[in-house]
Design a protein around this motif. Structure first.
Motif, PDB file in Angstrom:
ATOM      1  N   LEU A 336     -47.380 -15.727-116.431  1.00 39.58           N
ATOM      2  CA  LEU A 336     -47.438 -14.757-117.530  1.00 39.58           C
ATOM      3  C   LEU A 336     -47.347 -15.543-118.832  1.00 39.58           C
ATOM      4  CD1 LEU A 336     -45.015 -11.928-116.280  1.00 39.58           C
ATOM      5  CD2 LEU A 336     -47.509 -11.997-116.131  1.00 39.58           C
ATOM      6  N   SER A 337     -48.317 -15.329-119.712  1.00 38.46           N
ATOM      7  CA  SER A 337     -48.423 -16.199-120.889  1.00 38.46           C
ATOM      8  C   SER A 337     -47.287 -15.988-121.897  1.00 38.46           C
ATOM      9  CB  SER A 337     -49.771 -15.991-121.568  1.00 38.46           C
ATOM     10  OG  SER A 337     -49.890 -14.632-121.916  1.00 38.46           O
ATOM     11  N   HIS A 338     -46.609 -14.838-121.825  1.00 31.04           N
ATOM     12  CA  HIS A 338     -45.559 -14.622-122.819  1.00 31.04           C
ATOM     13  C   HIS A 338     -44.196 -15.189-122.392  1.00 31.04           C
ATOM     14  CE1 HIS A 338     -45.155 -11.156-120.088  1.00 31.04           C
ATOM     15  NE2 HIS A 338     -43.891 -11.235-120.389  1.00 31.04           N
ATOM     16  N   CYS A 339     -44.113 -15.737-121.168  1.00 31.40           N
ATOM     17  CA  CYS A 339     -42.836 -16.294-120.707  1.00 31.40           C
ATOM     18  C   CYS A 339     -42.764 -17.796-120.963  1.00 31.40           C
ATOM     19  CB  CYS A 339     -42.671 -16.075-119.199  1.00 31.40           C
ATOM     20  SG  CYS A 339     -42.397 -14.368-118.752  1.00 31.40           S
ATOM     21  N   THR A 340     -41.536 -18.304-121.077  1.00 32.89           N
ATOM     22  CA  THR A 340     -41.361 -19.757-121.102  1.00 32.89           C
ATOM     23  C   THR A 340     -40.602 -20.141-119.838  1.00 32.89           C
ATOM     24  OG1 THR A 340     -39.284 -19.616-122.301  1.00 32.89           O
ATOM     25  CG2 THR A 340     -41.282 -19.893-123.619  1.00 32.89           C
ATOM     26  N   TYR A 341     -41.017 -21.243-119.246  1.00 33.00           N
ATOM     27  CA  TYR A 341     -40.506 -21.614-117.925  1.00 33.00           C
ATOM     28  C   TYR A 341     -39.663 -22.883-117.982  1.00 33.00           C
ATOM     29  CZ  TYR A 341     -44.091 -18.257-116.751  1.00 33.00           C
ATOM     30  OH  TYR A 341     -44.839 -17.127-116.697  1.00 33.00           O
ATOM     31  N   LYS A 342     -38.635 -22.892-117.115  1.00 38.73           N
ATOM     32  CA  LYS A 342     -37.724 -24.050-117.077  1.00 38.73           C
ATOM     33  C   LYS A 342     -37.909 -24.833-115.779  1.00 38.73           C
ATOM     34  CE  LYS A 342     -34.145 -26.153-119.042  1.00 38.73           C
ATOM     35  NZ  LYS A 342     -34.388 -27.541-118.844  1.00 38.73           N
ATOM     36  N   LYS A 343     -38.520 -24.183-114.799  1.00 38.09           N
ATOM     37  CA  LYS A 343     -38.625 -24.834-113.501  1.00 38.09           C
ATOM     38  C   LYS A 343     -39.860 -24.328-112.769  1.00 38.09           C
ATOM     39  CE  LYS A 343     -35.934 -25.578-109.281  1.00 38.09           C
ATOM     40  NZ  LYS A 343     -34.650 -25.439-108.617  1.00 38.09           N
ATOM     41  N   ALA A 344     -40.467 -25.184-111.965  1.00 36.31           N
ATOM     42  CA  ALA A 344     -41.587 -24.769-111.119  1.00 36.31           C
ATOM     43  C   ALA A 344     -41.509 -25.545-109.816  1.00 36.31           C
ATOM     44  CB  ALA A 344     -42.911 -25.040-111.813  1.00 36.31           C
ATOM     45  N   GLY A 345     -42.161 -25.003-108.797  1.00 37.63           N
ATOM     46  CA  GLY A 345     -42.125 -25.720-107.520  1.00 37.63           C
ATOM     47  C   GLY A 345     -43.126 -25.175-106.530  1.00 37.63           C
ATOM     48  N   ILE A 346     -43.254 -25.907-105.440  1.00 33.53           N
ATOM     49  CA  ILE A 346     -44.160 -25.498-104.368  1.00 33.53           C
ATOM     50  C   ILE A 346     -43.433 -25.627-103.045  1.00 33.53           C
ATOM     51  CG2 ILE A 346     -45.128 -27.843-104.191  1.00 33.53           C
ATOM     52  CD1 ILE A 346     -47.743 -26.603-103.339  1.00 33.53           C
ATOM     53  N   MET A 347     -43.788 -24.743-102.107  1.00 34.03           N
ATOM     54  CA  MET A 347     -43.224 -24.831-100.768  1.00 34.03           C
ATOM     55  C   MET A 347     -44.352 -24.748 -99.749  1.00 34.03           C
ATOM     56  SD  MET A 347     -40.181 -22.566 -99.182  1.00 34.03           S
ATOM     57  CE  MET A 347     -40.525 -21.729 -97.686  1.00 34.03           C
ATOM     58  N   LEU A 348     -44.324 -25.640 -98.767  1.00 38.07           N
ATOM     59  CA  LEU A 348     -45.289 -25.594 -97.671  1.00 38.07           C
ATOM     60  C   LEU A 348     -44.554 -25.144 -96.421  1.00 38.07           C
ATOM     61  CD1 LEU A 348     -47.102 -29.030 -98.243  1.00 38.07           C
ATOM     62  CD2 LEU A 348     -47.732 -26.773 -99.117  1.00 38.07           C
ATOM     63  N   SER A 349     -45.209 -24.302 -95.600  1.00 33.91           N
ATOM     64  CA  SER A 349     -44.591 -23.873 -94.338  1.00 33.91           C
ATOM     65  C   SER A 349     -45.667 -23.476 -93.344  1.00 33.91           C
ATOM     66  CB  SER A 349     -43.616 -22.725 -94.603  1.00 33.91           C
ATOM     67  OG  SER A 349     -44.274 -21.676 -95.285  1.00 33.91           O
ATOM     68  N   GLY A 350     -45.242 -22.948 -92.209  1.00 28.57           N
ATOM     69  CA  GLY A 350     -46.180 -22.607 -91.141  1.00 28.57           C
ATOM     70  C   GLY A 350     -46.825 -23.871 -90.584  1.00 28.57           C
ATOM     71  N   PHE A 351     -45.971 -24.806 -90.138  1.00 23.76           N
ATOM     72  CA  PHE A 351     -46.481 -26.110 -89.715  1.00 23.76           C
ATOM     73  C   PHE A 351     -47.017 -26.115 -88.290  1.00 23.76           C
ATOM     74  CE2 PHE A 351     -43.307 -28.341 -92.777  1.00 23.76           C
ATOM     75  CZ  PHE A 351     -44.064 -27.877 -93.844  1.00 23.76           C
ATOM     76  N   CYS A 352     -47.966 -27.006 -88.097  1.00 22.68           N
ATOM     77  CA  CYS A 352     -48.542 -27.214 -86.761  1.00 22.68           C
ATOM     78  C   CYS A 352     -48.844 -28.709 -86.671  1.00 22.68           C
ATOM     79  CB  CYS A 352     -49.813 -26.365 -86.651  1.00 22.68           C
ATOM     80  SG  CYS A 352     -50.848 -26.781 -85.263  1.00 22.68           S
ATOM     81  N   PRO A 353     -48.498 -29.349 -85.551  1.00 21.66           N
ATOM     82  CA  PRO A 353     -48.760 -30.789 -85.453  1.00 21.66           C
ATOM     83  C   PRO A 353     -50.250 -31.083 -85.657  1.00 21.66           C
ATOM     84  CG  PRO A 353     -47.442 -30.027 -83.606  1.00 21.66           C
ATOM     85  CD  PRO A 353     -47.865 -28.807 -84.350  1.00 21.66           C
ATOM     86  N   ASN A 354     -50.532 -32.142 -86.394  1.00 20.99           N
ATOM     87  CA  ASN A 354     -51.912 -32.515 -86.707  1.00 20.99           C
ATOM     88  C   ASN A 354     -52.747 -32.658 -85.436  1.00 20.99           C
ATOM     89  OD1 ASN A 354     -53.862 -33.012 -88.561  1.00 20.99           O
ATOM     90  ND2 ASN A 354     -53.376 -35.179 -88.814  1.00 20.99           N
ATOM     91  N   THR A 355     -52.097 -33.098 -84.352  1.00 20.11           N
ATOM     92  CA  THR A 355     -52.818 -33.343 -83.093  1.00 20.11           C
ATOM     93  C   THR A 355     -53.265 -32.038 -82.433  1.00 20.11           C
ATOM     94  OG1 THR A 355     -50.640 -33.408 -82.085  1.00 20.11           O
ATOM     95  CG2 THR A 355     -51.695 -35.526 -82.524  1.00 20.11           C
ATOM     96  N   GLN A 356     -52.596 -30.915 -82.824  1.00 20.84           N
ATOM     97  CA  GLN A 356     -52.968 -29.630 -82.197  1.00 20.84           C
ATOM     98  C   GLN A 356     -53.848 -28.789 -83.108  1.00 20.84           C
ATOM     99  OE1 GLN A 356     -49.328 -27.702 -80.924  1.00 20.84           O
ATOM    100  NE2 GLN A 356     -48.633 -29.584 -79.950  1.00 20.84           N
ATOM    101  N   TRP A 357     -54.450 -29.410 -84.120  1.00 17.70           N
ATOM    102  CA  TRP A 357     -55.265 -28.670 -85.087  1.00 17.70           C
ATOM    103  C   TRP A 357     -56.485 -28.071 -84.400  1.00 17.70           C
ATOM    104  CZ3 TRP A 357     -60.194 -28.807 -87.278  1.00 17.70           C
ATOM    105  CH2 TRP A 357     -60.352 -28.093 -88.487  1.00 17.70           C
ATOM    106  N   GLN A 358     -56.755 -26.808 -84.722  1.00 15.80           N
ATOM    107  CA  GLN A 358     -57.931 -26.163 -84.137  1.00 15.80           C
ATOM    108  C   GLN A 358     -58.904 -25.765 -85.223  1.00 15.80           C
ATOM    109  OE1 GLN A 358     -56.612 -22.930 -81.712  1.00 15.80           O
ATOM    110  NE2 GLN A 358     -56.470 -24.246 -79.908  1.00 15.80           N
ATOM    111  N   PRO A 359     -60.180 -26.100 -85.056  1.00 11.71           N
ATOM    112  CA  PRO A 359     -61.155 -25.705 -86.080  1.00 11.71           C
ATOM    113  C   PRO A 359     -61.334 -24.198 -86.081  1.00 11.71           C
ATOM    114  CG  PRO A 359     -62.253 -26.716 -84.198  1.00 11.71           C
ATOM    115  CD  PRO A 359     -60.784 -26.799 -83.934  1.00 11.71           C
TER     116      PRO A 359
END
Length: 426
Positions: A336-359
């Motif tokens: 939102l352009s009218h807010c000022t921010y003090k902190k930001a971040g990202i979270m990754l989840s829903g993991f699957c081993p690279n070896t079990q990747w399915q196209p």
DNA sequence: TCTGGGGTCCTAGGACCC
DNA sequence: TCTGGGGTCCTAGGACCC
């Protein structure tokens, strides 16, 4: 058959102790360690604790005590602490069985089936060996459950006559000990629970132990019920010897100023996304969910805005570019352009081993995925060899990186050639 | 002026299915 | 007026920890 005993082996004031290993002039002096951006106090020597500086106290609020008492201040040096942690865990893994690494500075282990006297000697041996190998002092708490081992370890730390090793199972009046411990000091009981427990007259660890199990479950949930059982010696929290893969990865930072500009946040979120993706690849996993969050200044009063939005990553991926793309889409939605921010971040989840990747049925093929993997592996290698940030994505920007403030950082004694201490012969 | 960062587990409630 | 019921899966949010 005698009951299985658990030990908690916990470093004393770990970060402070790490600094003291390489700078002996700090011993006996008041020393404290600050968080990222030199924001708050996160580790204190006993001398600092006695001065009334509390855990989590903002640096600026502790300033007058620091100056008045010549407290030695350090920014956090996670590279050093991480390396010292590995050394400590290596030593302990050689000496103990059934080890669960609980945090950077503590682990649980199974105590061999010894007599009470032998258990104390075993604890002393652990202390001495860890100190000899790493220079880090540790305390050992022995008990039939993890929750009691935590209490035993605290007693070992605080009472000098125990010399840092305390076996609660050998005490005839455990209730007497529990009566002297405020319920807020029990592992797993936070402030929210303390407030609620007070309403029903539960103030001490003993009150919690003696509370009706079913009532606890109904009013406070299964966690407090388990904690109460653990206090009475019934083991409910199992030792987790197998280290499992991470279930989520977070990368976030507070900014030194309040930020309004989208372009700044876009660059920051891209940097966080790339860093999180790098950690994800190191885990050997792909993620299927990306979340981005923002936070206005929590301390400025006024209205708060703290959005947290997730979007699926289809197909799951560990490629920095895929993750940056989704993260920036989310950022656009929550900004939102009218807010000022003090902190930001990202979270990754829903993991699957690279070896079990399915196209997926449509879209990315296995061949394209492999191509991306090779590319990211090259980027990671370049950064490993030439230092972080040597190869980065366009979205991460090239402008001032606004590095985290670390005004009082000690040398990287154990991981950088130029910082290795030199021993001079007299 | 200045207030961290990275995790885990549990639960309630919604979506969806049969 | 009356509009099933039960199961599972997923997710957001709360609480806690170091």
């Amino acid at each position: 058959m005698p009951q299985k005993m658990i030990a908690l082996i916990d470093a004393n004031n770990f970060y402070v102790s790490c600094e003291r290993v390489f700078n002996p002039s700090l011993r006996k002096k008041p020393v404290l360690i600050l968080s990222n951006n030199d924001g708050i106090v996160i580790s204190r020597s006993n001398e600092v604790k006695n001065l009334g500086i509390t855990m989590g106290m903002p640096f600026f609020k502790a300033q007058h005590i620091i100056q008045k008492n010549n407290v030695e201040v350090f920014s956090s040096n996670y590279e050093l602490y991480g390396d010292m942690s590995h050394r400590m865990i290596d030593t302990l893994s050689d000496m103990t069985e059934g080890v669960e690494i609980y945090s950077i500075d503590e682990l649980f282990s199974v105590v061999p089936s010894f007599s009470a006297a032998e258990r104390i000697l075993w604890g002393n041996d652990i202390q001495n060996t860890v100190f000899k190998n790493t220079g880090i002092p540790v305390s050992v708490g022995i008990a039939p459950t993890k929750t009691l081992a935590k209490i035993a370890c605290e007693i070992g730390k605080k009472n000098s006559d125990t010399h840092g090793v305390f076996d609660i199972s050998h005490v005839s009046d455990i209730d007497g000990i529990l009566k002297s411990i405020p319920v807020s000091d029990v592992w797993g009981v936070g402030q929210r629970s303390v407030d609620k427990l007070r309403l029903y007259g539960i103030f001490t660890a003993l009150d919690l132990k003696n509370a009706d199990s079913h009532v606890l479950r109904e009013r406070y949930g299964v966690i407090l019920q388990r904690t109460a059982m653990e206090l009475s010696g019934v083991s409910c929290i199992a030792l987790e010897e197998v280290s499992h893969h991470k279930k989520s990865i977070v990368c976030s930072r507070s900014f030194s100023k309040n930020i309004q500009k989208f372009s700044f946040l876009r660059e920051k979120v891209s940097i966080f996304a790339a860093r999180a993706a790098e950690k994800l690849r190191a885990e050997g996993s792909t993620a299927s969910l990306v979340s981005v969050f923002l936070q206005t200044n929590r301390y400025s009063g006024g209205q708060q805005y703290a959005p947290f939005l997730s979007e699926p990553l289809v197909p799951s991926s560990s490629s920095s570019s895929d993750i940056i793309l989704v993260a920036l889409q989310i950022l656009k939605k929550i900004y939102l352009s009218h807010c000022t921010y003090k902190k930001a971040g990202i979270m990754l989840s829903g993991f699957c081993p690279n070896t079990q990747w399915q196209p997926p049925l449509f879209g990315v093929t296995e061949k394209e995925k492999k191509k991306k993997d090779v590319f990211m592996k090259t980027v990671d290698s370049i950064n490993n060899i030439f230092g972080k940030g040597s190869a980065s994505f366009f979205a991460e920007g090239t402008g001032s990186k606004q590095e985290t403030i670390r005004k009082y950082c000690s040398p990287l004694y154990t991981t950088h050639w130029q910082d290795i201490p030199i021993v001079k012969a007299q």
